[in-house]
Design an enzyme around this catalytic site. Structure first.
Site, PDB file in Angstrom:
ATOM      1  N   LYS A 165      39.562  46.090  36.550  1.00  0.00           N
ATOM      2  CA  LYS A 165      38.517  45.219  37.076  1.00  0.00           C
ATOM      3  C   LYS A 165      38.744  45.125  38.586  1.00  0.00           C
ATOM      4  O   LYS A 165      39.731  44.557  39.048  1.00  0.00           O
ATOM      5  CB  LYS A 165      38.587  43.845  36.397  1.00  0.00           C
ATOM      6  CG  LYS A 165      37.382  42.953  36.706  1.00  0.00           C
ATOM      7  CD  LYS A 165      37.630  42.192  37.979  1.00  0.00           C
ATOM      8  CE  LYS A 165      36.482  41.268  38.327  1.00  0.00           C
ATOM      9  NZ  LYS A 165      36.673  40.650  39.657  1.00  0.00           N
ATOM     10  N   GLY A 220      46.800  37.449  41.481  1.00  0.00           N
ATOM     11  CA  GLY A 220      45.772  36.630  42.108  1.00  0.00           C
ATOM     12  C   GLY A 220      46.145  35.158  42.081  1.00  0.00           C
ATOM     13  O   GLY A 220      47.324  34.797  42.107  1.00  0.00           O
ATOM     14  N   SER A 221      45.130  34.319  42.013  1.00  0.00           N
ATOM     15  CA  SER A 221      45.325  32.875  42.127  1.00  0.00           C
ATOM     16  C   SER A 221      45.829  32.271  40.823  1.00  0.00           C
ATOM     17  O   SER A 221      45.671  32.834  39.740  1.00  0.00           O
ATOM     18  CB  SER A 221      44.001  32.201  42.509  1.00  0.00           C
ATOM     19  OG  SER A 221      43.081  32.275  41.435  1.00  0.00           O
ATOM     20  N   GLY A 224      42.575  31.435  38.605  1.00  0.00           N
ATOM     21  CA  GLY A 224      41.979  32.589  37.936  1.00  0.00           C
ATOM     22  C   GLY A 224      42.918  33.208  36.922  1.00  0.00           C
ATOM     23  O   GLY A 224      42.512  33.565  35.807  1.00  0.00           O
ATOM     24  N   GLY A 225      44.185  33.329  37.297  1.00  0.00           N
ATOM     25  CA  GLY A 225      45.148  33.930  36.393  1.00  0.00           C
ATOM     26  C   GLY A 225      45.383  33.094  35.155  1.00  0.00           C
ATOM     27  O   GLY A 225      45.521  33.629  34.047  1.00  0.00           O
ATOM     28  N   GLU A 244      50.747  37.629  37.940  1.00  0.00           N
ATOM     29  CA  GLU A 244      51.406  37.091  39.133  1.00  0.00           C
ATOM     30  C   GLU A 244      50.412  36.124  39.764  1.00  0.00           C
ATOM     31  O   GLU A 244      49.334  36.539  40.216  1.00  0.00           O
ATOM     32  CB  GLU A 244      51.763  38.215  40.100  1.00  0.00           C
ATOM     33  CG  GLU A 244      52.448  37.731  41.365  1.00  0.00           C
ATOM     34  CD  GLU A 244      52.531  38.807  42.420  1.00  0.00           C
ATOM     35  OE1 GLU A 244      52.304  38.487  43.601  1.00  0.00           O
ATOM     36  OE2 GLU A 244      52.806  39.972  42.076  1.00  0.00           O
ATOM     37  N   CYS A 281      51.939  37.582  49.141  1.00  0.00           N
ATOM     38  CA  CYS A 281      52.344  36.708  48.042  1.00  0.00           C
ATOM     39  C   CYS A 281      53.781  36.228  48.216  1.00  0.00           C
ATOM     40  O   CYS A 281      54.189  35.248  47.585  1.00  0.00           O
ATOM     41  CB  CYS A 281      52.181  37.415  46.708  1.00  0.00           C
ATOM     42  SG  CYS A 281      53.040  39.003  46.606  1.00  0.00           S
ATOM     43  N   GLU A 374      51.154  26.480  46.994  1.00  0.00           N
ATOM     44  CA  GLU A 374      50.891  27.555  47.946  1.00  0.00           C
ATOM     45  C   GLU A 374      49.598  27.303  48.722  1.00  0.00           C
ATOM     46  O   GLU A 374      48.586  26.907  48.143  1.00  0.00           O
ATOM     47  CB  GLU A 374      50.785  28.892  47.203  1.00  0.00           C
ATOM     48  CG  GLU A 374      50.492  30.080  48.104  1.00  0.00           C
ATOM     49  CD  GLU A 374      50.289  31.375  47.335  1.00  0.00           C
ATOM     50  OE1 GLU A 374      50.417  32.443  47.944  1.00  0.00           O
ATOM     51  OE2 GLU A 374      50.003  31.309  46.110  1.00  0.00           O
TER      52      GLU A 374
END
Length: 509
Positions: A165, A220-221, A224-225, A244, A281, A374
């Site tokens: 994706k 990603g965030s 979202g993750g 991650e 990251c 973060e």
């Protein structure tokens, strides 16, 4: 109605070109089914080796166009992208070498032994690919953590077809990279469908829910993750989700380290936290600095160095807005000051900066917990610690991280029973990679690397960088008392593929 996918220039906010259309549920289904049908073609070890090396060659051959497109979509610059392309092709070649070695299969053979009580049957164990892997590309690494990145490379190495994706921040780059991988597949006699790229938010949701997808990798965030992780767990047949998500990457500076190297540490911190406009990251997002004159000198050097860093462009307007809002929310907290203010720059840029706060504000839960989250972009938080007791209390409150860094004085580094050893022991449960000296923003692609940590840094204990990243896409299986003629070649007594293995407790190479 088909939804177009546009490539956008982050420097201007203008659309560059229409790249594709968002994939429908039917198109996602077709991509996954085609990938599933290609599994058998990836079974041959030599073909996979050839695929990975051919993929590196195809990416290199089209490298200038890929880098030009990536820069136009991300504003990361040619120097950074040249290094990233090299890292990406290097990863592909490294995984080819890993397959050739064969150690990743973890072959263990225990021959039957009737002299034992109870008798032991013949058992032979190795690892096999899990099936189709869904990969969710990252925003901040358009190559190394995206379509041709470590998740894809390690999955293909394991023998798993991949459906990626693409990230909306660099769809044109994703298409170019995907085309290079598909050319490589055809070149070595594989179906192009061993790698497919799809676009669109809904496509990503459909992908993780598809019954023929066996595992997923995400960078990603946290928001979202976590949503995708929950969807993977809620399926009728749950699947592994190797995500991650987010990391603060704390840094601890002792009083002796500050006394010996205040200027060096302050300048190094400035370089690390602003590298790539703070979009790594592994950016050090919170730094524990001692109170008093020695810590003051470090903070003064940091302020001077950060003030000299030019404004930069973030990956997209949404991230820019989130960064500006995040800085403002943190700066408004009681007791927080901004020696160098971060925020909006001219045009679409942002300016780097840092905040300071007394450690007492963070020793118990409260509104200052926002500082333990973060903030993506060129910002770090300097927390002034008063003594060893307060430092221990602060460390106990930290969430899981990708990295944790410790700066020690010379005598502390050589005392196995001193404060250095105690702090190293306190940091180890917090992160997947613990540094003593240096800065965490460089992630070496080596077999010993661990790029992953306790939640929310990762949703699993695996690494997404280095040779052992392949383990995410394999599962162990044992054969008991199987006729020799039916065994896979990796498990036969004559070892025709020459893979490393342990036989009856003895390692053989």
């Amino acid at each position: 109605m088909a939804v177009p996918v546009w490539s956008v220039d982050p420097r201007s906010g203008n659309q560059r070109e229409q790249v594709a259309f968002e994939a429908t549920a039917g198109e996602v289904d077709a991509a996954v089914r085609a990938a599933h049908a290609a599994r058998g073609a990836l079974a041959d070890r030599d073909v996979r080796i050839a695929l990975l090396r051919a993929a590196a060659e195809e990416l290199t051959a089209d490298g200038e166009r890929i880098k030009e497109t990536a820069d136009a979509e991300t504003a990361l610059g040619q120097v950074r992208l040249t290094g990233e392309l090299g890292r990406t092709t290097g990863q592909l070649r490294a995984f080819a070498d890993e397959i050739e070695d064969g150690g990743y299969l973890d072959v263990i053979i225990d021959h039957a032994d009737d002299s034992l009580a109870p008798p032991r049957p013949d058992l032979r164990r190795y690892k096999i690919p899990v099936g189709v892997v869904a990969v969710y590309a990252a925003s901040n690494f358009p190559l190394a953590f995206s379509v041709p990145g470590g998740d894809t490379a390690s999955a293909l190495a394991a023998g798993c077809p991949v459906v990626v994706k693409a990230h909306p921040d660099h769809p044109a780059t994703s298409e170019l990279a995907g085309a290079a991988l598909r050319r490589a597949a055809v070149r070595v006699g594989l179906p192009a469908e061993v790698v497919t790229v799809v676009h669109g938010f809904e496509a990503g949701v459909e992908l993780v829910k598809h019954p023929l997808v066996s595992a997923a990798g995400f960078t990603g965030s946290v928001r979202g993750g976590r949503a995708l992780f929950d969807a993977a767990a809620a399926r009728p047949t749950p699947i592994p989700f190797h995500g991650e998500l987010g990391s603060l990457n704390p840094v601890v500076v002792t009083e002796r380290a500050a006394a010996e190297r205040a200027d060096e540490i302050g300048a190094g911190l400035a370089g690390s936290m602003t590298l790539g406009v703070g979009q790594f990251c592994t950016k050090p997002g919170l730094v524990l600095v001692p109170t008093g004159e020695r810590g003051d000198a470090l903070v003064a050097t940091l302020a001077k160095a950060v003030a000299e860093v030019a404004p930069g462009v973030l990956l997209d307007g949404r991230m820019r807005d989130a960064f500006v809002a995040g800085v403002a929310a943190r700066a408004e907290l009681d007791g927080v000051s901004a020696p160098v203010a971060a925020g909006e720059g001219e045009g679409r840029t942002v300016t780097p900066g840092f905040l300071t706060v007394d450690g007492a504000r963070l020793t118990a839960a409260g509104e200052h917990d926002l500082l333990l989250e973060e903030c993506f972009g060129p910002l770090t938080v300097v927390v002034r610690h008063a003594d060893a007791e307060q430092l221990a209390t602060l460390l106990a409150r930290f969430p899981g991280n990708l990295t944790a860094t410790l700066h020690l004085g010379a005598d502390e580094a050589g005392d196995p029973a001193g404060q250095g050893a105690q702090l190293l022991a306190a940091l180890t449960p917090l992160a997947g990679r613990v540094l003593v000296g240096g800065w965490p923003t460089g992630v070496a692609v080596t077999p010993a690397q661990q790029h992953g940590g306790p939640y929310p840094a990762s949703t699993s204990s695996s690494t997404s960088v280095g040779a052992t990243a392949i383990e995410r896409w394999l599962r162990p299986v044992s054969y008991q008392s199987a006729p020799p003629a039916l065994l896979p070649p990796e498990l036969r007594d004559d070892n025709p593929l020459g893979v490393p293995r342990r036989v009856n407790g003895t390692r053989e190479v």
